[in-house]
Design a protein around this motif. Structure first.
Motif, PDB file in Angstrom:
ATOM      1  N   ASP A 177      30.033  78.352  33.340  1.00 52.20           N
ATOM      2  CA  ASP A 177      30.407  77.392  32.295  1.00 52.20           C
ATOM      3  C   ASP A 177      30.552  75.975  32.854  1.00 52.20           C
ATOM      4  OD1 ASP A 177      30.558  79.527  30.471  1.00 52.20           O
ATOM      5  OD2 ASP A 177      32.645  79.927  31.021  1.00 52.20           O
ATOM      6  N   VAL A 178      31.195  75.868  33.977  1.00 53.42           N
ATOM      7  CA  VAL A 178      31.447  74.553  34.583  1.00 53.42           C
ATOM      8  C   VAL A 178      31.196  74.654  36.088  1.00 53.42           C
ATOM      9  CG1 VAL A 178      33.112  72.700  34.958  1.00 53.42           C
ATOM     10  CG2 VAL A 178      33.221  74.062  32.850  1.00 53.42           C
ATOM     11  N   HIS A 223      22.622  67.270  38.585  1.00 52.88           N
ATOM     12  CA  HIS A 223      21.530  66.970  37.648  1.00 52.88           C
ATOM     13  C   HIS A 223      20.356  67.925  37.841  1.00 52.88           C
ATOM     14  CE1 HIS A 223      22.490  63.406  35.221  1.00 52.88           C
ATOM     15  NE2 HIS A 223      23.255  63.018  36.232  1.00 52.88           N
ATOM     16  N   ARG A 224      20.019  68.200  39.078  1.00 51.19           N
ATOM     17  CA  ARG A 224      18.899  69.119  39.327  1.00 51.19           C
ATOM     18  C   ARG A 224      19.213  70.530  38.848  1.00 51.19           C
ATOM     19  NH1 ARG A 224      18.970  66.124  44.069  1.00 51.19           N
ATOM     20  NH2 ARG A 224      19.986  67.791  45.261  1.00 51.19           N
ATOM     21  N   ALA A 225      20.496  70.866  38.782  1.00 51.87           N
ATOM     22  CA  ALA A 225      20.901  72.181  38.286  1.00 51.87           C
ATOM     23  C   ALA A 225      20.955  72.229  36.759  1.00 51.87           C
ATOM     24  CB  ALA A 225      22.265  72.551  38.862  1.00 51.87           C
ATOM     25  N   GLY A 226      20.592  71.126  36.113  1.00 56.43           N
ATOM     26  CA  GLY A 226      20.548  71.103  34.656  1.00 56.43           C
ATOM     27  C   GLY A 226      21.846  70.726  33.981  1.00 56.43           C
ATOM     28  N   ARG A 227      22.828  70.231  34.731  1.00 54.92           N
ATOM     29  CA  ARG A 227      24.109  69.828  34.134  1.00 54.92           C
ATOM     30  C   ARG A 227      23.951  68.446  33.509  1.00 54.92           C
ATOM     31  NH1 ARG A 227      27.231  74.595  34.596  1.00 54.92           N
ATOM     32  NH2 ARG A 227      26.316  75.696  36.387  1.00 54.92           N
ATOM     33  N   ARG A 228      24.434  68.294  32.292  1.00 56.24           N
ATOM     34  CA  ARG A 228      24.225  67.047  31.565  1.00 56.24           C
ATOM     35  C   ARG A 228      25.513  66.380  31.094  1.00 56.24           C
ATOM     36  NH1 ARG A 228      20.643  67.343  34.128  1.00 56.24           N
ATOM     37  NH2 ARG A 228      18.404  67.444  33.640  1.00 56.24           N
ATOM     38  N   ARG A 229      26.638  67.067  31.131  1.00 57.91           N
ATOM     39  CA  ARG A 229      27.911  66.443  30.766  1.00 57.91           C
ATOM     40  C   ARG A 229      28.830  66.551  31.978  1.00 57.91           C
ATOM     41  NH1 ARG A 229      30.381  62.301  28.833  1.00 57.91           N
ATOM     42  NH2 ARG A 229      31.606  62.597  26.939  1.00 57.91           N
ATOM     43  N   GLN A 270      39.781  66.001  26.451  1.00 55.95           N
ATOM     44  CA  GLN A 270      39.060  64.854  25.907  1.00 55.95           C
ATOM     45  C   GLN A 270      37.564  65.117  25.762  1.00 55.95           C
ATOM     46  OE1 GLN A 270      40.030  61.166  28.034  1.00 55.95           O
ATOM     47  NE2 GLN A 270      41.958  62.089  28.687  1.00 55.95           N
ATOM     48  N   PHE A 271      37.019  65.918  26.673  1.00 56.81           N
ATOM     49  CA  PHE A 271      35.575  66.178  26.690  1.00 56.81           C
ATOM     50  C   PHE A 271      35.346  67.688  26.804  1.00 56.81           C
ATOM     51  CE2 PHE A 271      36.550  62.208  28.970  1.00 56.81           C
ATOM     52  CZ  PHE A 271      35.905  61.277  28.158  1.00 56.81           C
ATOM     53  N   PRO A 272      35.533  68.425  25.720  1.00 56.21           N
ATOM     54  CA  PRO A 272      35.429  69.892  25.803  1.00 56.21           C
ATOM     55  C   PRO A 272      34.048  70.406  26.164  1.00 56.21           C
ATOM     56  CG  PRO A 272      35.672  69.156  23.521  1.00 56.21           C
ATOM     57  CD  PRO A 272      35.914  67.966  24.373  1.00 56.21           C
ATOM     58  N   ASP A 273      33.020  69.544  26.077  1.00 58.99           N
ATOM     59  CA  ASP A 273      31.657  69.987  26.397  1.00 58.99           C
ATOM     60  C   ASP A 273      31.294  69.772  27.871  1.00 58.99           C
ATOM     61  OD1 ASP A 273      31.722  67.227  26.144  1.00 58.99           O
ATOM     62  OD2 ASP A 273      29.669  67.089  25.372  1.00 58.99           O
ATOM     63  N   VAL A 274      32.266  69.408  28.712  1.00 58.47           N
ATOM     64  CA  VAL A 274      31.990  69.202  30.138  1.00 58.47           C
ATOM     65  C   VAL A 274      31.378  70.466  30.740  1.00 58.47           C
ATOM     66  CG1 VAL A 274      33.145  69.051  32.388  1.00 58.47           C
ATOM     67  CG2 VAL A 274      33.653  67.376  30.613  1.00 58.47           C
ATOM     68  N   ASP A 275      30.252  70.303  31.459  1.00 58.62           N
ATOM     69  CA  ASP A 275      29.638  71.465  32.114  1.00 58.62           C
ATOM     70  C   ASP A 275      29.598  71.329  33.634  1.00 58.62           C
ATOM     71  OD1 ASP A 275      27.636  69.584  32.433  1.00 58.62           O
ATOM     72  OD2 ASP A 275      26.094  70.704  31.343  1.00 58.62           O
ATOM     73  N   ALA A 276      30.173  70.248  34.154  1.00 59.22           N
ATOM     74  CA  ALA A 276      30.257  70.074  35.608  1.00 59.22           C
ATOM     75  C   ALA A 276      31.310  69.020  35.913  1.00 59.22           C
ATOM     76  CB  ALA A 276      28.912  69.661  36.196  1.00 59.22           C
ATOM     77  N   HIS A 286      20.070  58.399  36.470  1.00 52.40           N
ATOM     78  CA  HIS A 286      19.494  59.458  35.645  1.00 52.40           C
ATOM     79  C   HIS A 286      19.470  59.100  34.160  1.00 52.40           C
ATOM     80  CE1 HIS A 286      20.487  61.646  39.384  1.00 52.40           C
ATOM     81  NE2 HIS A 286      19.419  62.343  39.079  1.00 52.40           N
ATOM     82  N   GLY A 287      19.705  57.817  33.854  1.00 56.37           N
ATOM     83  CA  GLY A 287      19.484  57.357  32.496  1.00 56.37           C
ATOM     84  C   GLY A 287      20.598  57.617  31.513  1.00 56.37           C
ATOM     85  N   ASP A 288      21.777  58.000  31.947  1.00 53.27           N
ATOM     86  CA  ASP A 288      22.867  58.239  30.994  1.00 53.27           C
ATOM     87  C   ASP A 288      24.166  57.571  31.451  1.00 53.27           C
ATOM     88  OD1 ASP A 288      23.155  59.895  33.135  1.00 53.27           O
ATOM     89  OD2 ASP A 288      23.376  61.750  31.974  1.00 53.27           O
ATOM     90  N   PRO A 289      24.142  56.241  31.655  1.00 52.67           N
ATOM     91  CA  PRO A 289      25.317  55.546  32.186  1.00 52.67           C
ATOM     92  C   PRO A 289      26.499  55.518  31.236  1.00 52.67           C
ATOM     93  CG  PRO A 289      23.660  53.963  31.484  1.00 52.67           C
ATOM     94  CD  PRO A 289      23.026  55.320  31.392  1.00 52.67           C
ATOM     95  N   THR A 290      26.291  55.783  29.941  1.00 53.55           N
ATOM     96  CA  THR A 290      27.396  55.724  28.993  1.00 53.55           C
ATOM     97  C   THR A 290      28.155  57.040  28.905  1.00 53.55           C
ATOM     98  OG1 THR A 290      25.970  56.389  27.133  1.00 53.55           O
ATOM     99  CG2 THR A 290      26.148  54.025  27.620  1.00 53.55           C
ATOM    100  N   ARG A 291      27.656  58.097  29.539  1.00 57.06           N
ATOM    101  CA  ARG A 291      28.296  59.409  29.407  1.00 57.06           C
ATOM    102  C   ARG A 291      29.297  59.650  30.540  1.00 57.06           C
ATOM    103  NH1 ARG A 291      26.557  63.023  25.900  1.00 57.06           N
ATOM    104  NH2 ARG A 291      26.968  64.827  27.224  1.00 57.06           N
ATOM    105  N   THR A 292      30.112  58.653  30.807  1.00 61.26           N
ATOM    106  CA  THR A 292      31.146  58.821  31.841  1.00 61.26           C
ATOM    107  C   THR A 292      32.322  59.609  31.285  1.00 61.26           C
ATOM    108  OG1 THR A 292      32.179  56.733  31.254  1.00 61.26           O
ATOM    109  CG2 THR A 292      30.523  56.674  33.006  1.00 61.26           C
TER     110      THR A 292
END
Length: 354
Positions: free
Chosen positions: A296-297, A203-209, A264-270, A236-242
């Motif tokens: 990218d990931v 999260h501190r590195a800016g990863r959101r998915r 399933q989740f092509p936008d995964v960044d971490a 971190h406020g995004d419990p639904t983005r599992t």
């Protein structure tokens, strides 16, 4: 049975507890087999068959006898020869794992190194066992005065085994948190906090998915590391983005899980993997698909195994003190009170994959 010779010194093996009794310390006399049988409402012969695993008994009757033995704190009397052999100088390490995988995995070797360091005068007798009920031959050996204590490693599928050992007066400690139904002394790493720390770094590195490759949910480590992932999302406020896929802690399962996640989740960044081996598999899958790491990931593993430092890019991981787990387990054998636990901290090791 092969003795394990002394291995390298662990980094932080703690001192022996003050006033700790030797493993072979004698216990005061307690209830008799006849009293256990009466408490369970069965004959002495039936109670003996259950506790010795000498003949098949129905699951319902076996459960009654085992419960009676635990409630009465029954300790089996030994024949004179077995009693004389009680101070054997040996500790049994029973690993519930595939033989090939056990010997290829550095984790159990590091555990043995820690155990040997705090008990260099003792032999470690390493036994491998499959899933399901323990074989009568294994139970007879462990309870027959051949070893001074037992360490259980991996997923032991027989819930009656610890009770049988305790009834025989054999100290027993689990490596890893046992099921909630078992009151058993154990040593474990703080898997939940380690997973939350890994997620915090992402999260501190800016990863959101952020996805996770979780371990088997029926293992304590797998469940706790997955719980840490989910709790961090909540923090971190995004419990639904599992985004969760499961593996078996092995490399190939990590590769397959990573491919499923990207499908399933092509936008995964971490991705946070619950073992270094699965993280290495994830790196292979990302390389096959042309995804750059960490551009990218980003990828984080768990264990800080030797592979974490040699794979490219170097794997950021959560280090658990494996040698210390083995050392503390042997120390705990000196007072394995049911429910007593030792939980050791973990910490992040940052490399190039994140």
């Amino acid at each position: 049975m092969l003795p394990v010779h002394p291995l390298p010194r662990p980094h932080h093996a703690g001192p022996l507890p003050d006033g700790a009794a030797p493993l072979s310390a004698l216990r005061p006399p307690g209830p008799t087999l006849a009293q256990v049988a009466a408490h369970a409402g069965v004959s002495s012969a039936t109670a003996s068959r259950v506790l010795n695993r000498s003949a098949p008994v129905s699951a319902q009757i076996a459960a009654r006898v085992e419960l009676a033995a635990r409630e009465l704190r029954y300790v089996r009397r030994r024949a004179p020869a077995a009693a004389a052999a009680r101070d054997t100088g040996a500790i049994a390490v029973v690993a519930f794992a595939d033989v090939l995988r056990f010997h290829a995995d550095p984790f159990p070797v590091r555990l043995l190194a820690g155990a040997q360091h705090v008990a260099p005068e003792r032999e470690l007798v390493v036994l491998t066992a499959g899933p399901g009920p323990a074989r009568p031959s294994l139970v007879r050996y462990l309870c027959g005065g051949h070893v001074d204590g037992v360490l259980l490693v991996g997923r032991w599928g027989d819930p009656a085994l610890p009770g049988l050992l305790q009834a025989a007066g054999v100290p027993v400690v689990a490596l890893g948190r046992p099921p909630q139904s078992q009151r058993l002394a154990h040593v474990d790493a703080d898997n939940l906090s380690g997973a939350r720390a890994a997620m915090g770094l992402l999260h501190r590195a800016g990863r959101r998915r952020i996805a996770t490759i979780a371990g088997p949910p029926d293992t304590a480590a797998g469940a706790d590391r997955l719980a840490g992932y989910r709790r961090a999302l909540l923090d971190h406020g995004d419990p639904t983005r599992t985004a969760v896929a499961y593996g078996d802690f092995g490399t190939r399962s990590g590769e397959h899980a990573m491919l499923r996640l990207l499908d399933q989740f092509p936008d995964v960044d971490a991705v946070f993997a619950a073992s270094d081996a699965m993280a290495v598999g994830a790196l292979r899958a990302l390389r096959r698909l042309g995804r750059r790491v960490p551009d990218d990931v980003a990828v984080i593993g768990f264990d800080d195994s030797p592979a974490a430092a040699t794979v490219r890019p170097g794997l950021t991981t959560v280090r658990q003190p494996v040698e210390d787990l083995g050392a503390r387990a042997v120390e705990l054998l000196r007072d394995p009170s049911p429910g007593r636990s030792v939980v050791l901290p973990t910490h992040l090791v940052v490399r190039q994959s994140c």
